[in-house]
Scaffold this active site. Structure first.
Site, mmCIF file in Angstrom:
data_model
loop_
_atom_site.group_PDB
_atom_site.id
_atom_site.type_symbol
_atom_site.label_atom_id
_atom_site.label_comp_id
_atom_site.label_asym_id
_atom_site.label_seq_id
_atom_site.Cartn_x
_atom_site.Cartn_y
_atom_site.Cartn_z
ATOM 1 N N TRP A 113 -17.569 115.246 37.851
ATOM 2 C CA TRP A 113 -18.775 115.138 38.674
ATOM 3 C C TRP A 113 -19.938 114.627 37.817
ATOM 4 O O TRP A 113 -20.901 115.339 37.530
ATOM 5 C CB TRP A 113 -19.096 116.478 39.326
ATOM 6 N N ASP A 165 -20.606 113.581 49.585
ATOM 7 C CA ASP A 165 -19.865 114.813 49.875
ATOM 8 C C ASP A 165 -20.753 116.051 49.714
ATOM 9 O O ASP A 165 -21.855 115.997 49.178
ATOM 10 C CB ASP A 165 -18.669 114.891 48.928
ATOM 11 N N GLU A 189 -23.142 121.732 51.823
ATOM 12 C CA GLU A 189 -23.065 122.956 52.628
ATOM 13 C C GLU A 189 -23.128 124.233 51.802
ATOM 14 O O GLU A 189 -23.115 125.321 52.359
ATOM 15 C CB GLU A 189 -21.780 122.963 53.444
ATOM 16 N N ASP A 232 -12.256 118.732 55.498
ATOM 17 C CA ASP A 232 -10.928 118.931 54.910
ATOM 18 C C ASP A 232 -9.970 119.643 55.855
ATOM 19 O O ASP A 232 -9.716 120.844 55.724
ATOM 20 C CB ASP A 232 -11.054 119.725 53.611
ATOM 21 N N HIS A 237 -6.800 108.958 53.447
ATOM 22 C CA HIS A 237 -7.082 109.822 52.298
ATOM 23 C C HIS A 237 -5.737 110.318 51.767
ATOM 24 O O HIS A 237 -4.880 110.742 52.537
ATOM 25 C CB HIS A 237 -7.957 111.006 52.723
#
Length: 873
Positions: free
Chosen positions: A469, A576, A579, A653, A722
């Site tokens: 990341w 992405d 949340e 997901d 994906h």
């Protein structure tokens, strides 16, 4: 007094696999009392020029709001004789574990469940009537003028009065999610002043505001008992006298019923009045019809209709399984509440519309619960002492969606390139991309982009391969990065990448050029813990820092990262996460992190969107107008206003399964519920994402599931693959000749209605209507449509899709709705289905998904002609 407890469960690895539903405040009911000296008997009040409110004293008093164009249609009404505003002071516990949250209401210290109305009046402008309510701001005397009235449209209607507690013993539900919660009944009687304000916002929206003042312990008014209550009280007193004579009377000091969690002592329940300074719950209660269906609430994955349910509105991880077994059992066992449940979602919204063409939404970002468990009423519980919202007028679902999105915002038109062909999601580095590209060219697959989420490189952790990341290209994995982008671009194929608002320490990454975590730490733009240090958020096998999106320097810094990515030739990216903001962080803005939690995904979308618009405006001449050069990003987390900032959404997901709550079926429910809620452009990962390879529990993507998911997503806004979290366990589009051929076929199916998709994208940008639509949007009067969930959906108005979503199934049941004037034509056989309101079994072999067009429709016939031209019909 501390009324918030936060419990972290990140590192608890042996848990109850069947966690109970978080305990919540029960449905609060109380009486409505009005002052006959100051409140008229029956009166119609104007609210702006288009709305009216009817006050009636029949059956104890009630309010009704309607639009002047339809005086017989009630948009919102209260229950006669019952309180429509109540307030409480509760202790709340938030359990948090890696992006999953359980919010529990515990001790209820104060409850004002009865309501008086002292005055109803039309206010033409801010005047002395507001001055008397300045004290509702708990000391901020400018609240009424500055905070509340700044958006109020005059003339407005104001209702004022008192909320009152009843010290008489109450009985509340003693089972289910309420069984361990109790109300405090000791201490002084309590009351609070309140006001409710209604004002017209536009021709089809009326705003409402509710504010409750601080507790008042000097109020002496008592609630007069009804005749029935007087008789019950007399029987109780007589019974008490008899029990005393028999010698077995025992006085019980604690009420039975409602306080969650631990058993508090009576001394703990007796809080000092000085500690009880402010209410933190408002409940708004109003009427509903028994057969009224409720749709919306953002992106929901398990249900379309929410009548009979309690819907929490809180952004979080959707969960692994969400009730589907055995995976939910396993996920909960190894990680606290990781399985989620039917209500957990990345993108909830405090909005609904009903089958009776009623609609309401809340403004702001406070945690709320919509309780529709009673057949005749609805109660919204808001974690605050004030609330604002809007009531919408509309004669059809499409009109309500248009009115709703007019205010919250609509997405821009998508660049044509993103909807012109397949978005090929894969990983592996430069050679892998070129090899798969050659195979796709051999099968003549229409491609719009390669989406390469591993562009930042991968590392091995305790759970497998994971991304670094640190948002820069890994030149070892993707050597010749710019040349790859250039070669693909020469064939009009874009490159898309990946980022999120978190940063991982990269001290051990061998080929990094920048350490973005350390840069953000030095700039002081990471969210902080209580000690003022960067808050390290647990994420699977490593901890990350999270950008403080309320800091004024964060946006410019992250936009510079995006600029470097785009300078290389990248045209899109997955934005992405968003949340998982912890609820105990310290933010630069100083705002309540629980409310900020729901706002965070909107801020994340806003940064990405602002960059895109700034990039577009900075370009000059022909390139500025070239749609092939436009940027796009897509994201999964959201809240009410996300359609304004986000361009495109995906559903997160899903499991690689056939199951209903978190498999292929749930992707259809999420698609349609989000569409009703303003998310016009949405799609899912082809084949799902989450695979599991435990010794006794295995979820692997089968070839059949992959192929059925391809058929389904050929009829969504974007057609994107994906590999999933465990590529080697999953069947892939490139696995063999059969999967490649089927992928090519479905990509051509998708390409064949491109002409119609561009029309629908334009309509969505103008009106907010989704591309993929639940039949309720166009056939609201057909009651059979109300019960449909994942079974079928519309593309615009002209194409009906009935996907095959069960393993091994070779036929499906199609329903042809009432209210249509045309017959439906099966695209593969040409058979006409003329009987409306009827069902029919239709063959559905793999490669031939049941799809119907309106007979005689120009759109339908063009679609069929295109299928012939592609050689698949």
């Amino acid at each position: 007094m501390g009324t918030l407890k936060i419990t972290k469960k990140h590192h608890k690895h042996l848990n109850n696999p069947f966690p109970s539903t978080p305990k919540s405040l029960p449905f609060i009911q109380g009486r409505l009392i009005f002052n006959s000296q100051t409140v008229p008997s029956n009166k119609i009040f104007s609210v702006g020029k288009d709305f009216q409110l009817l006050w009636s004293i029949k059956n104890g008093g009630s309010l009704s709001i309607y639009h002047q164009s339809q005086p017989t249609k009630t948009l919102w009404s209260t229950i006669p004789g019952q309180a429509f505003v109540t307030a409480a002071l509760c202790e709340t516990e938030v359990e948090e574990s890696r992006g999953s949250f359980a919010i529990k209401d515990r001790n209820v210290y104060l409850l004002c469940d009865h309501q008086t109305i002292e005055d109803i009046r039309v206010i033409s402008e801010p005047d002395h009537h507001f001055d008397q309510f300045n004290d509702l701001s708990s000391g901020n005397t400018s609240f009424a003028q500055k905070n509340v009235l700044k958006d109020t449209q005059f003339p407005a209607l104001m209702i004022t009065g008192w909320l009152i507690s009843d010290r008489r013993k109450k009985r509340h539900q003693e089972s289910g999610i309420y069984k361990d919660t109790q109300f405090a009944t000791r201490g002084p009687p309590t009351c609070a002043r309140y006001w409710v304000l209604f004002d017209q916002k536009n021709n089809n929206q009326i705003g409402f505001q509710v504010r409750v003042g601080p507790p008042n312990f000097e109020f002496q008014q008592r609630i007069s008992p009804t005749p029935l209550e007087r008789r019950r009280r007399l029987r109780w007193k007589l019974g008490k006298i008899r029990r005393r004579k028999l010698g077995w009377f025992r006085f019980v000091t604690r009420s039975r019923g409602f306080v969650a969690g631990s058993s508090s002592s009576e001394e703990e329940m007796e809080m000092k009045a000085a500690d009880l300074t402010e209410f933190n719950r408002i409940c708004i209660t109003y009427s509903s019809e028994g057969n009224e269906r409720f749709y919306g609430f953002g992106e929901q994955f398990s249900h379309m209709d929410f009548k009979g349910k309690r819907v929490p509105i809180f952004v979080q991880e959707q969960g692994i399984g969400r009730g589907d077994q055995p995976i939910t059992f396993a996920a909960n066992l190894v990680s606290y509440r990781a399985g989620g449940d039917w209500s957990t979602t990345y993108a909830p919204s405090p909005f609904y519309m009903t089958s009776k063409m009623r609609s309401l939404y809340l403004e702001g970002y406070d945690y709320s619960v919509f309780d529709m468990t009673r057949h005749d009423k609805v109660q919204i519980q808001i974690q605050s002492n004030s609330v604002q919202g809007r009531i919408l007028n509309g004669n059809s679902p499409s009109e309500i969606i248009e009115n709703y999105t007019e205010n919250i915002g609509r997405p821009p038109e998508l660049p044509k390139w993103i909807i012109s062909g397949a978005v090929v999601g894969m990983q592996g580095g430069t050679e892998a991309v070129r090899r798969v590209w050659d195979e796709l060219k051999h099968h003549a697959v229409p491609i719009s982009a390669f989406w390469l989420q591993d562009w930042v490189g991968q590392r091995e952790t305790m759970i497998g391969s994971q991304l670094w990341w640190n948002w820069e290209v890994d030149t070892t994995r993707y050597h010749g990065w710019q040349q790859l982008i250039k070669d693909l671009g020469a064939k009009n194929i874009k490159v898309m990448t990946y980022c999120n608002p978190c940063l991982a320490p990269t001290d051990k990454k061998p080929n990094r050029r920048r350490n973005l975590f350390e840069e953000a730490k030095k700039l002081d733009i990471l969210v902080k813990d209580k000690c003022g240090e960067p808050y390290m958020v647990p994420n699977t096998a490593f901890d990350v820092g999270m950008l403080d999106l309320t800091h004024p320097d964060t946006a410019a810094w992250f936009k510079q990262i995006l600029q470097e990515m785009v300078d290389d030739g990248v045209k899109g990216w997955m934005a992405d996460f968003g949340e998982g903001l912890p609820v105990d962080v310290t933010l630069y803005s100083g705002e309540d992190p629980i409310s900020a939690h729901n706002r965070y995904p909107e801020l994340w979308a806003q940064i990405n969107r602002e960059f895109m618009e700034e990039w577009k405006s900075a370009r000059a001449g022909k390139e500025r107008e070239d749609p092939e050069e436009a940027l796009v990003f897509f994201m999964r987390a959201g809240f009410r206003d996300s359609p304004k900032w986000g361009m495109l959404f995906w559903e997160g997901d899903q499991m690689v399964s056939w199951q209903a709550n978190d498999g292929i079926k749930s992707s259809v429910v999420g698609l349609l519920s989000s569409g009703i809620s303003g998310y016009a452009f949405n799609h899912s990962d082809i084949g799902g994402y989450c695979a599991v390879n435990l010794p006794f529990i295995k979820y692997h993507r089968s070839e059949e599931l992959l192929m059925r998911w391809m058929e389904l997503n050929a009829f969504t806004t974007v057609f994107r693959t994906h590999e999933g979290n465990k590529p080697s366990c999953n069947s892939q589009f490139y696995s063999n000749h059969k999967t490649l051929s089927h992928f090519a076929r479905c990509a051509k199916l998708y390409k064949a209605w491109y002409f119609y998709r561009t029309q629908l994208v334009k309509e969505a940008a103008q009106k907010g209507l989704p591309v993929c639509r639940h039949l309720f949007i166009h056939y609201p009067n057909d009651r059979n449509v109300h019960s449909l969930s994942y079974h079928q959906f519309l593309i615009g108005t002209e194409i009906l899709v009935v996907p095959a979503l069960d393993k091994g199934k070779k036929n499906v049941k199609a329903y042809f709705p009432e209210g249509e004037t045309c017959s439906w034509k099966h695209i593969w056989s040409g058979k006409l289905f003329k009987e409306h309101g009827s069902e029919a079994w239709v063959e559905a072999p793999i490669g031939y998904p049941p799809v119907f067009i309106k007979a005689g429709s120009t759109v339908g016939e063009t679609f069929v002609d295109n299928l012939r031209n592609f050689g698949i019909l």
